[in-house]
Design a protein around this motif. Sequence first.
Motif, PDB file in Angstrom:
ATOM      1  N   LEU A  22       0.810  -1.222   0.000  1.00 17.86           N
ATOM      2  CA  LEU A  22       0.000   0.000   0.000  1.00 17.86           C
ATOM      3  C   LEU A  22       0.843   1.272   0.000  1.00 17.86           C
ATOM      4  N   ILE A  23       2.093   1.182   0.468  1.00 16.47           N
ATOM      5  CA  ILE A  23       2.890   2.405   0.671  1.00 16.47           C
ATOM      6  C   ILE A  23       3.433   2.937  -0.658  1.00 16.47           C
ATOM      7  N   VAL A  24       3.183   4.231  -0.881  1.00 12.45           N
ATOM      8  CA  VAL A  24       3.668   4.908  -2.076  1.00 12.45           C
ATOM      9  C   VAL A  24       4.926   5.711  -1.735  1.00 12.45           C
ATOM     10  N   GLY A  25       4.941   6.330  -0.563  1.00 16.96           N
ATOM     11  CA  GLY A  25       6.095   7.149  -0.205  1.00 16.96           C
ATOM     12  C   GLY A  25       6.107   7.471   1.278  1.00 16.96           C
ATOM     13  N   VAL A  26       7.264   7.935   1.739  1.00 17.50           N
ATOM     14  CA  VAL A  26       7.471   8.229   3.161  1.00 17.50           C
ATOM     15  C   VAL A  26       8.156   9.589   3.278  1.00 17.50           C
ATOM     16  N   GLU A  27       7.623  10.442   4.182  1.00 19.06           N
ATOM     17  CA  GLU A  27       8.289  11.716   4.465  1.00 19.06           C
ATOM     18  C   GLU A  27       8.919  11.607   5.842  1.00 19.06           C
ATOM     19  N   ALA A  28      10.181  12.007   5.922  1.00 14.92           N
ATOM     20  CA  ALA A  28      10.907  11.854   7.182  1.00 14.92           C
ATOM     21  C   ALA A  28      11.805  13.071   7.405  1.00 14.92           C
ATOM     22  N   ILE A  29      12.385  13.115   8.587  1.00 12.67           N
ATOM     23  CA  ILE A  29      13.381  14.147   8.912  1.00 12.67           C
ATOM     24  C   ILE A  29      14.699  13.436   9.220  1.00 12.67           C
ATOM     25  N   ASP A  30      15.761  13.962   8.644  1.00 16.82           N
ATOM     26  CA  ASP A  30      17.098  13.415   8.879  1.00 16.82           C
ATOM     27  C   ASP A  30      17.578  13.900  10.258  1.00 16.82           C
ATOM     28  N   MET A  31      17.852  12.967  11.148  1.00 16.42           N
ATOM     29  CA  MET A  31      18.215  13.363  12.511  1.00 16.42           C
ATOM     30  C   MET A  31      19.564  14.079  12.560  1.00 16.42           C
ATOM     31  N   ALA A  32      20.413  13.861  11.569  1.00 16.89           N
ATOM     32  CA  ALA A  32      21.745  14.476  11.596  1.00 16.89           C
ATOM     33  C   ALA A  32      21.676  15.977  11.335  1.00 16.89           C
ATOM     34  N   ASN A  33      20.727  16.418  10.485  1.00 17.04           N
ATOM     35  CA  ASN A  33      20.729  17.839  10.108  1.00 17.04           C
ATOM     36  C   ASN A  33      19.342  18.479  10.091  1.00 17.04           C
ATOM     37  N   GLY A  34      18.305  17.727  10.475  1.00 21.31           N
ATOM     38  CA  GLY A  34      16.949  18.294  10.528  1.00 21.31           C
ATOM     39  C   GLY A  34      16.303  18.501   9.170  1.00 21.31           C
ATOM     40  N   GLN A  35      16.969  18.069   8.109  1.00 24.52           N
ATOM     41  CA  GLN A  35      16.434  18.293   6.757  1.00 24.52           C
ATOM     42  C   GLN A  35      15.337  17.281   6.397  1.00 24.52           C
ATOM     43  N   PRO A  36      14.324  17.706   5.613  1.00 29.20           N
ATOM     44  CA  PRO A  36      13.307  16.749   5.164  1.00 29.20           C
ATOM     45  C   PRO A  36      13.874  15.780   4.126  1.00 29.20           C
ATOM     46  N   VAL A  37      13.390  14.545   4.192  1.00 28.88           N
ATOM     47  CA  VAL A  37      13.821  13.508   3.250  1.00 28.88           C
ATOM     48  C   VAL A  37      12.552  12.840   2.733  1.00 28.88           C
ATOM     49  N   THR A  38      12.469  12.644   1.412  1.00 31.21           N
ATOM     50  CA  THR A  38      11.309  11.944   0.847  1.00 31.21           C
ATOM     51  C   THR A  38      11.789  10.638   0.237  1.00 31.21           C
ATOM     52  N   LEU A  39      11.128   9.540   0.607  1.00 32.03           N
ATOM     53  CA  LEU A  39      11.507   8.234   0.054  1.00 32.03           C
ATOM     54  C   LEU A  39      10.364   7.704  -0.796  1.00 32.03           C
ATOM     55  N   THR A  40      10.704   7.161  -1.955  1.00 31.83           N
ATOM     56  CA  THR A  40       9.698   6.484  -2.768  1.00 31.83           C
ATOM     57  C   THR A  40       9.561   5.051  -2.255  1.00 31.83           C
ATOM     58  N   HIS A  41       8.578   4.344  -2.791  1.00 29.09           N
ATOM     59  CA  HIS A  41       8.405   2.932  -2.445  1.00 29.09           C
ATOM     60  C   HIS A  41       9.707   2.167  -2.696  1.00 29.09           C
ATOM     61  N   ALA A  42      10.329   2.404  -3.850  1.00 35.21           N
ATOM     62  CA  ALA A  42      11.559   1.666  -4.196  1.00 35.21           C
ATOM     63  C   ALA A  42      12.684   1.983  -3.218  1.00 35.21           C
ATOM     64  N   ASP A  43      12.760   3.245  -2.770  1.00 33.30           N
ATOM     65  CA  ASP A  43      13.826   3.635  -1.830  1.00 33.30           C
ATOM     66  C   ASP A  43      13.733   2.848  -0.517  1.00 33.30           C
ATOM     67  N   CYS A  44      12.538   2.362  -0.189  1.00 33.39           N
ATOM     68  CA  CYS A  44      12.332   1.725   1.129  1.00 33.39           C
ATOM     69  C   CYS A  44      12.876   0.293   1.198  1.00 33.39           C
ATOM     70  N   HIS A  45      13.180  -0.330   0.040  1.00 31.21           N
ATOM     71  CA  HIS A  45      13.752  -1.695   0.006  1.00 31.21           C
ATOM     72  C   HIS A  45      13.010  -2.636   0.937  1.00 31.21           C
ATOM     73  N   PHE A  46      11.712  -2.761   0.707  1.00 33.11           N
ATOM     74  CA  PHE A  46      10.907  -3.582   1.606  1.00 33.11           C
ATOM     75  C   PHE A  46      11.199  -5.077   1.461  1.00 33.11           C
ATOM     76  N   GLY A  47      11.181  -5.785   2.574  1.00 32.08           N
ATOM     77  CA  GLY A  47      11.246  -7.242   2.595  1.00 32.08           C
ATOM     78  C   GLY A  47      10.327  -7.723   3.706  1.00 32.08           C
ATOM     79  N   TYR A  48      10.341  -9.005   3.961  1.00 26.31           N
ATOM     80  CA  TYR A  48       9.496  -9.568   5.029  1.00 26.31           C
ATOM     81  C   TYR A  48       9.910  -8.964   6.384  1.00 26.31           C
ATOM     82  N   ARG A  49       9.012  -8.168   6.967  1.00 28.65           N
ATOM     83  CA  ARG A  49       9.257  -7.442   8.223  1.00 28.65           C
ATOM     84  C   ARG A  49      10.588  -6.678   8.156  1.00 28.65           C
ATOM     85  N   ASP A  50      10.872  -6.114   6.986  1.00 24.60           N
ATOM     86  CA  ASP A  50      12.192  -5.532   6.784  1.00 24.60           C
ATOM     87  C   ASP A  50      12.104  -4.344   5.833  1.00 24.60           C
TER      88      ASP A  50
END
Length: 338
Positions: free
Chosen positions: A137-165
């Motif tokens: 179901l996931i299309v994308g994820v918006e996150a904040i980089d803890m190192a510098n506070g910058q926004p990061v956008t990940l696509t489905h492919a960027d997430c490298h999903f696996g079984y519980r991974d």
Amino acid sequence: MRLIEHCSLTDKHSFHLNANARYWADFDHEDELRSILTDHRFTNLPHLVVGGGSNLLFKGDYPGLLLHPDMKGMEVVAEEKGTVLIKVGAGVVWDDFVAASVAQGWSGAENLSGIPGCIGASPVQNIGAYGVEAKDLIVGVEAIDMANGQPVTLTHADCHFGYRDSVFKHTLKNALVVCRVTFRLSTHFHPNLGYGDLAARVKASGNITSVLVRETILAIRQEKLPDPDIQGNAGSFFMNPVIPAAHYQSLLTTYPDMPGWPQGDDVVKVPAAWCIERTGWKGRQLGGAAVHDKQPLVLVNKGTATPADVLQLSAGIQADVLAAFGITLKPEVLFIEA
Ligand code: EPU
């Protein structure tokens, strides 16, 4: 934003063990998170993101800062070709999202009814049940980089999903705070009833609708899985092991009734619950921790469990399953160092 020093974690994770954190911070906006990340009190302390706390085992007191994203809101951001894209805040309770989408007549998440925890953990853990995973179901994820506070956008492919991974457990481990997740749901109902006896259960109840699938899954979960508010637990404690097909074939000569689900040509997923039951652990108790008597993949806090009790129980199960089947059970639960 709320900051608590020397915070009790007993009610902040579903195992309900006694442990404290040096600091706990919850926040519902990215700017609040940025101000926490630059606060000099925390710069030299370890940081960890905690959502609903439904998949954690604290091994003792946590010496650093626990970050709890509490962004709310569900927003339809696009409608295309029989689907809707919905952006949901990390702090939304997962099952509230499922309930709301089923009520809207959107399909795709109903098999994931009743999974504890918050939206923010869904891409990290790639939560799954009854033949569906969050990655479907996931299309994308918006996150904040803890190192510098910058926004990061990940696509489905960027997430490298696996079984519980996912990538959030590997190269991006402890690097990002997930703030919002976008899901694609269908405006038409496409039942997914291939898992176990789900089809039989649903058909026995009447006309197949997504509401009925949700109700059936909630009923199955209630029959098998202990309610963490009554008996602390973290859902499945171990992952279902995936073993070479040749290993599985050799086990069948000794254990002809061992279930297995081929995953491609070379590997077979076997039920950890079956292995645990066959080694005699189902229902057994060590100190205040026990193996659930209906679903042995779940370890429960009988009320007085300490982290050491749970660790001892887990190690005993792993040792016996390894000795009997040559299989190493990997915890699904995340162990948090004290
Ligand atoms: N089994 C036994 N004895 C038992 C229970 C199960 O031998 O007492 C065997 C049976 O062969 C059964 C098989 O285990 O067919 C699978 O059991 P079940 O359908 O209960 O699912 P599971 O593989 O044990 C997984 C997920 C659950 C999810 C269910 C349903 C993992 C680690 N766990 O459990 O997820 O709800 O499937 O899809 O993949 C969680 O991750 O926290 C969780 C609860």
